[in-house]
Design a protein around this motif. Structure first.
Motif, PDB file in Angstrom:
ATOM      1  N   PRO A 222      -6.205   6.605 -10.468  1.00  0.00           N
ATOM      2  CA  PRO A 222      -4.810   6.597 -10.924  1.00  0.00           C
ATOM      3  C   PRO A 222      -3.805   6.358  -9.803  1.00  0.00           C
ATOM      4  O   PRO A 222      -2.821   5.622  -9.993  1.00  0.00           O
ATOM      5  N   ALA A 223      -4.030   6.943  -8.626  1.00  0.00           N
ATOM      6  CA  ALA A 223      -3.083   6.762  -7.521  1.00  0.00           C
ATOM      7  C   ALA A 223      -3.035   5.313  -7.075  1.00  0.00           C
ATOM      8  O   ALA A 223      -1.957   4.791  -6.742  1.00  0.00           O
ATOM      9  N   LEU A 224      -4.191   4.657  -7.080  1.00  0.00           N
ATOM     10  CA  LEU A 224      -4.195   3.247  -6.679  1.00  0.00           C
ATOM     11  C   LEU A 224      -3.513   2.379  -7.729  1.00  0.00           C
ATOM     12  O   LEU A 224      -2.750   1.466  -7.397  1.00  0.00           O
ATOM     13  N   LEU A 225      -3.775   2.663  -8.996  1.00  0.00           N
ATOM     14  CA  LEU A 225      -3.135   1.889 -10.057  1.00  0.00           C
ATOM     15  C   LEU A 225      -1.624   2.082 -10.039  1.00  0.00           C
ATOM     16  O   LEU A 225      -0.855   1.133 -10.289  1.00  0.00           O
ATOM     17  N   GLN A 226      -1.190   3.284  -9.727  1.00  0.00           N
ATOM     18  CA  GLN A 226       0.240   3.540  -9.625  1.00  0.00           C
ATOM     19  C   GLN A 226       0.844   2.776  -8.452  1.00  0.00           C
ATOM     20  O   GLN A 226       1.930   2.187  -8.568  1.00  0.00           O
ATOM     21  N   ALA A 227       0.151   2.770  -7.323  1.00  0.00           N
ATOM     22  CA  ALA A 227       0.625   2.035  -6.157  1.00  0.00           C
ATOM     23  C   ALA A 227       0.680   0.536  -6.443  1.00  0.00           C
ATOM     24  O   ALA A 227       1.634  -0.159  -6.064  1.00  0.00           O
ATOM     25  N   GLN A 228      -0.343   0.041  -7.134  1.00  0.00           N
ATOM     26  CA  GLN A 228      -0.385  -1.372  -7.503  1.00  0.00           C
ATOM     27  C   GLN A 228       0.815  -1.740  -8.379  1.00  0.00           C
ATOM     28  O   GLN A 228       1.464  -2.773  -8.162  1.00  0.00           O
ATOM     29  N   ALA A 229       1.115  -0.901  -9.349  1.00  0.00           N
ATOM     30  CA  ALA A 229       2.248  -1.165 -10.236  1.00  0.00           C
ATOM     31  C   ALA A 229       3.563  -1.163  -9.461  1.00  0.00           C
ATOM     32  O   ALA A 229       4.446  -1.995  -9.709  1.00  0.00           O
ATOM     33  N   GLY A 230       3.694  -0.241  -8.522  1.00  0.00           N
ATOM     34  CA  GLY A 230       4.913  -0.190  -7.722  1.00  0.00           C
ATOM     35  C   GLY A 230       5.075  -1.423  -6.860  1.00  0.00           C
ATOM     36  O   GLY A 230       6.189  -1.961  -6.729  1.00  0.00           O
ATOM     37  N   LEU A 231       3.982  -1.894  -6.261  1.00  0.00           N
ATOM     38  CA  LEU A 231       4.044  -3.099  -5.440  1.00  0.00           C
ATOM     39  C   LEU A 231       4.394  -4.318  -6.287  1.00  0.00           C
ATOM     40  O   LEU A 231       5.209  -5.165  -5.884  1.00  0.00           O
ATOM     41  N   LEU A 232       3.775  -4.418  -7.474  1.00  0.00           N
ATOM     42  CA  LEU A 232       4.067  -5.535  -8.337  1.00  0.00           C
ATOM     43  C   LEU A 232       5.534  -5.539  -8.770  1.00  0.00           C
ATOM     44  O   LEU A 232       6.181  -6.600  -8.820  1.00  0.00           O
ATOM     45  N   ALA A 233       6.067  -4.353  -9.070  1.00  0.00           N
ATOM     46  CA  ALA A 233       7.464  -4.264  -9.463  1.00  0.00           C
ATOM     47  C   ALA A 233       8.382  -4.737  -8.333  1.00  0.00           C
ATOM     48  O   ALA A 233       9.387  -5.438  -8.591  1.00  0.00           O
ATOM     49  N   ARG A 234       8.037  -4.409  -7.108  1.00  0.00           N
ATOM     50  CA  ARG A 234       8.863  -4.843  -5.976  1.00  0.00           C
ATOM     51  C   ARG A 234       8.768  -6.344  -5.777  1.00  0.00           C
ATOM     52  O   ARG A 234       9.759  -7.003  -5.432  1.00  0.00           O
ATOM     53  N   LEU A 235       7.587  -6.913  -5.999  1.00  0.00           N
ATOM     54  CA  LEU A 235       7.445  -8.362  -5.876  1.00  0.00           C
ATOM     55  C   LEU A 235       8.238  -9.090  -6.952  1.00  0.00           C
ATOM     56  O   LEU A 235       8.873 -10.119  -6.691  1.00  0.00           O
ATOM     57  N   LEU A 236       8.184  -8.559  -8.171  1.00  0.00           N
ATOM     58  CA  LEU A 236       8.913  -9.203  -9.280  1.00  0.00           C
ATOM     59  C   LEU A 236      10.420  -9.113  -9.093  1.00  0.00           C
ATOM     60  O   LEU A 236      11.167  -9.988  -9.554  1.00  0.00           O
ATOM     61  N   ALA A 237      10.866  -8.074  -8.404  1.00  0.00           N
ATOM     62  CA  ALA A 237      12.301  -7.892  -8.184  1.00  0.00           C
ATOM     63  C   ALA A 237      12.823  -8.659  -6.985  1.00  0.00           C
ATOM     64  O   ALA A 237      14.036  -8.757  -6.787  1.00  0.00           O
ATOM     65  N   ALA A 238      11.909  -9.202  -6.192  1.00  0.00           N
ATOM     66  CA  ALA A 238      12.316  -9.876  -4.935  1.00  0.00           C
ATOM     67  C   ALA A 238      13.025 -11.202  -5.221  1.00  0.00           C
ATOM     68  O   ALA A 238      12.690 -11.890  -6.175  1.00  0.00           O
TER      69      ALA A 238
END
Length: 238
Positions: A222-238
């Protein structure tokens, strides 16, 4: 060799085209750093600068944290496999030693070929291999160099999901203690492998929190999946 860290302060351009910067970049010694971001923001240029292969004009400086030249201490795996089409898999994996006029270690080369899933294919030439097999051969050649600094540019991009996971685990095991800088577009890969994760966009360079624990991390945690989602959100917002 004791692995040095890497640093870059400044900006880069090709002629009139700005590539990145100004920015302040650090890859810690003995740590796996992932440089994550969209295409065209200069990630590969940064990698090639440390490899001594970029023709970009740099305003500022870059180098090793110990102040010594990086030449002879770096292994690079580029986006393209750069395999010699007329050479066998075994000859390709031993290419670095031959270019340096050194005696290759075929036994070690064969062990690495087996570890990347190419056992029994040492006599095949690149044209007889699939795209994924060619990328695994290029990874084996990089590991064969046994350098304290390893630069990886999308090293698992041509692999299917299962093989990608296996090669990530292999690289993480064999490169423990090295200074690794990996360029990636993949948030899941960054979350699984990065001990330090840096996001490069047109807006600049920012650090993202890496999940706890050494790589390779459990891709289903779960911690990795949460980190992955956070990174993806930052990429999409860039």
């Amino acid at each position: 060799m004791t692995p040095p860290g890497l640093w870059l302060d400044g900006s880069a351009r090709f002629g009139d085209s700005a590539l990145f910067g100004p920015l302040s970049f650090r890859a810690e010694a003995g740590c796996w750093t992932v440089l994550l971001g969209p295409s065209g923001v200069g990630k590969t240029t940064i990698l090639r600068l440390f490899a001594g292969l970029s023709r970009a004009e740099v305003s500022g400086g870059f180098g090793a944290s110990d102040g010594q030249p990086l030449a002879g201490r770096v292994a690079l795996m580029a986006q393209t496999d750069l395999l010699l089409p007329w050479a066998t898999a075994l000859d390709n994996i031993c290419l670095g030693a031959r270019l340096r006029g050194e005696r290759a270690d075929p036994a070690r080369a064969l062990r690495l070929l087996a570890e990347v899933g190419l056992a029994g294919m040492e006599r095949r030439k690149p044209g007889q291999l699939s795209g994924g097999q060619r990328q695994r051969l290029a990874l084996a050649r990089t590991l064969m160099e046994d350098r304290p600094v390893v630069l990886l540019d999308e090293p698992f991009s041509a692999l299917d999901a299962r093989t990608r996971s296996e090669m990530q685990a292999l690289a993480a095991r064999l490169l423990t203690g090295r200074t690794v800088l990996m360029v990636s577009h993949d948030a899941a890969e960054a979350a699984r492998l990065g001990q330090r994760i840096l996001i490069l966009t047109r807006a600049g360079l920012a650090e993202a929190a890496a999940p706890e624990g050494p790589p390779p991390r459990d891709a289903t945690a779960p911690a990795l999946l949460q980190a992955q989602a956070g990174l993806l959100a930052r990429l999409l917002a860039a």
